[in-house]
Write a protein that holds these residues in place. Structure first.
Motif, PDB file in Angstrom:
ATOM      1  N   GLY A 179      44.593  43.823  47.144  1.00 47.58           N
ATOM      2  CA  GLY A 179      44.471  43.248  45.687  1.00 47.58           C
ATOM      3  C   GLY A 179      45.433  43.879  44.669  1.00 47.58           C
ATOM      4  N   ASN A 188      41.574  45.971  49.486  1.00 49.87           N
ATOM      5  CA  ASN A 188      41.997  46.478  48.173  1.00 49.87           C
ATOM      6  C   ASN A 188      43.325  46.962  48.071  1.00 49.87           C
ATOM      7  OD1 ASN A 188      39.329  46.081  46.892  1.00 49.87           O
ATOM      8  ND2 ASN A 188      39.136  48.161  47.281  1.00 49.87           N
ATOM      9  N   THR A 219      39.116  37.342  51.323  1.00 46.49           N
ATOM     10  CA  THR A 219      39.018  38.583  50.595  1.00 46.49           C
ATOM     11  C   THR A 219      37.699  38.694  49.793  1.00 46.49           C
ATOM     12  OG1 THR A 219      39.926  37.359  48.852  1.00 46.49           O
ATOM     13  CG2 THR A 219      41.495  38.266  50.361  1.00 46.49           C
ATOM     14  N   ALA A 271      39.753  42.588  44.793  1.00 49.10           N
ATOM     15  CA  ALA A 271      40.907  42.043  45.700  1.00 49.10           C
ATOM     16  C   ALA A 271      40.824  40.404  45.478  1.00 49.10           C
ATOM     17  CB  ALA A 271      40.667  42.369  47.135  1.00 49.10           C
TER      18      ALA A 271
END
Length: 536
Positions: free
Chosen positions: A64, A61, A91, A95
């Motif tokens: 992301g 994340n 991923t 993300a």
């Protein structure tokens, strides 16, 4: 004070934000990215247009967040290169959504899975970025970075330090990669940020040394989580902030009917034959704090030396001394005779604690006290190992550096304070005192178990006399707090913040090498004007 959250506590806040309040996790990620992009643009003078930006992303994340930042900056007409250490197929969730969007918009999107691929790419690029964004690892990291990736982080750090080819801004998202969010100790190689922007609340590694040294300037931004979720988080670690000092100055403001007896009377018992300067520094700091009256009580043979150098507004009284020029036990009775209008006592600065008489004097002063007492320096040594229990009505405020703290604990084992927060919390709770542990980041512990980290100050404050200046400032603040019925713990937190800020201003004016404790005291006026313009 900002509450500091562990990684698990932060995940719980995010989860409840989504489940209880219906705020989508993708929106939280977008808010975080927008805040980071704004910080970058503001730091670059208001716009990222035409600037070159390298965004380094991991697969989670945090990556992301970085992918969203890359997209936002690209749309703002920056020239963006995005490196994902892995592949998009690695991923998932929010993300993945942001990496998919970035792959369409960002100028140069690279997927790199080895050190060799990095070396090949870095040899082709100009490496002359205006900004490097670190979004490799976030708050979930609990082991050292893999060697090939650690080498890349080291390489980027070297590029950022290279005067011939500098990255103008190195920014980490949430936490510098290579730190365990919950620990003060680095895991290995760590990205060196000039700015770290963290979301919702600071994390321990953002604020505790030595990990905090990798964060650079810390910026905390809200991204949509309700305040009640923060308030309910089970944390007793806090970060002091500007508003703590501002609020205290507002509560203790000068009004039309302010006069000396309403501003508090501080008594400072300090100095000895060979250490008269400590009494002067402490007294001068106290009178500059806003206190209405300051009296310095010194051994009789030191009085003339102190009178000659202390501010003329500070009253100086003599007390009985030992043959070696330190306070004698009989001085306890003499001090008791002029306590009628005293609000707080400070004891210890330059007092000397070599003689049994002086140590007995200090103990009597504490045990027979009728006011709060601030204890520093030789006052602490005289009471070591510490076996006294304080109380709420007449609080004890101890201000040791790490060596003095070890003596208070009755040990020479530095591992006893390896976890500084835990050591401060345990001591404050065990003895029912307010503990101010000096050092690179000053910690203030309360009997409740709360510990506050002060982010202001610098190594220039490690010189002789600054401890005496801090003691004087704390004592002066407490004298005012007693008269105005302001919480004593909050008062100490504010005083420590003000002293640190004065140190930072002194560093800017004089430099760490040149600045002295007197310079720091002289910066109080600038600090007060900055924090409380109405005070002028």
């Amino acid at each position: 004070m900002q509450k500091v959250l562990t990684a698990e506590q932060m995940r719980e806040v995010d989860r409840r934000t989504t489940e209880k309040y219906g705020i989508a996790s993708l929106l939280l990620m977008e808010n975080a990215a927008q805040a980071a992009a704004r910080t970058i643009s503001d730091t670059l003078g208001g716009s990222a247009a035409g600037r070159s930006v390298l965004v380094l992303c991991g697969k989670g994340n945090n990556g992301g967040d970085g992918a969203a930042v890359a997209r936002i900056l690209c749309l703002a007409r920056a020239s963006v290169e995005l490196v994902l250490f892995g592949t998009r197929n690695d991923t998932k969730g929010d993300a993945r959504t942001n990496f998919d969007a970035a792959s369409v918009i960002v100028d140069d999107f690279r997927e790199i899975e080895s050190g060799e691929e990095w070396e090949e790419w870095i040899a082709q690029t100009g490496r002359n970025w205006d900004v490097v964004v670190d979004a490799i690892f976030g708050t979930g990291l609990n082991r050292a970075i893999d060697p090939w990736l650690a080498n890349i982080v080291s390489n980027i750090n070297d590029l950022n330090r290279d005067d011939q080819d500098p990255a103008r801004l190195a920014l980490s998202i949430d936490i510098p990669s290579g730190l365990n969010s919950d620990s003060s100790e680095p895991l290995g190689e760590v990205f060196q940020a000039a700015i770290t922007i963290t979301f919702t609340a600071p994390k321990p590694a953002n604020i505790l040394t030595p990990a905090s040294g990798f964060n650079g300037e810390l910026i905390v931004v809200g991204i949509g989580s309700p305040h009640e979720l923060l308030d309910s988080a089970a944390s007793h670690l806090y970060l002091a902030e500007r508003d703590d000092a501002v609020g205290w100055l507002v509560d203790s403001e000068f009004t039309n009917n302010s006069y000396k007896n309403k501003r508090g009377h501080a008594l400072i018992v300090a100095g000895s034959k060979n250490y008269t300067g400590a009494a002067v520094l402490c007294g001068d700091a106290a009178i500059r704090s806003g206190a209405g009256l300051v009296t310095v009580a010194v051994p009789e043979g030191s009085r003339e030396s102190v009178v000659a150098r202390v501010s003329p507004e500070v009253m100086v009284r003599s007390i009985s001394e030992t043959p070696d020029g330190s306070a004698s036990e009989r001085a306890a009775d003499e001090v008791a005779e002029f306590l009628d209008n005293v609000d707080v006592i400070a004891v210890g600065s330059g007092l000397s604690s070599k003689e049994d008489e002086t140590r007995r004097f200090v103990r009597r002063l504490i045990e027979e006290r009728s006011t709060p007492v601030v204890i520093d320096a030789d006052g602490l040594t005289a009471l070591s190992p510490f076996d006294i229990t304080g109380n709420i009505e007449l609080p004890l405020i101890l201000t040791p550096h790490e060596g003095e703290f070890l003596r208070l604990l009755g040990t020479q084992d530095k591992d006893a304070i390896k976890d500084r927060v835990a050591a401060v919390r345990d001591f404050a709770q065990k003895h029912n005192v307010i503990l101010v542990l000096k050092g690179e980041r000053v910690l203030v512990g309360d009997p409740s178990g709360d510990v506050v980290v002060n982010p202001r100050g610098n190594s220039g404050l490690g010189k002789a006399g600054n401890g005496d200046t801090l003691t004087g400032l704390i004592t002066g603040f407490v004298a005012q707090a007693i008269q105005m019925k302001i919480d004593i713990f909050e008062t100490v937190v504010a005083a420590v913040y003000v002293a640190g800020l004065a140190g930072d201003i002194a560093e800017q004016s004089y430099g760490k090498r040149v600045m002295t404790a007197s310079d720091v005291r002289n910066c109080f006026a600038e600090v007060f004007a900055d924090l409380d313009p109405g005070s002028n």
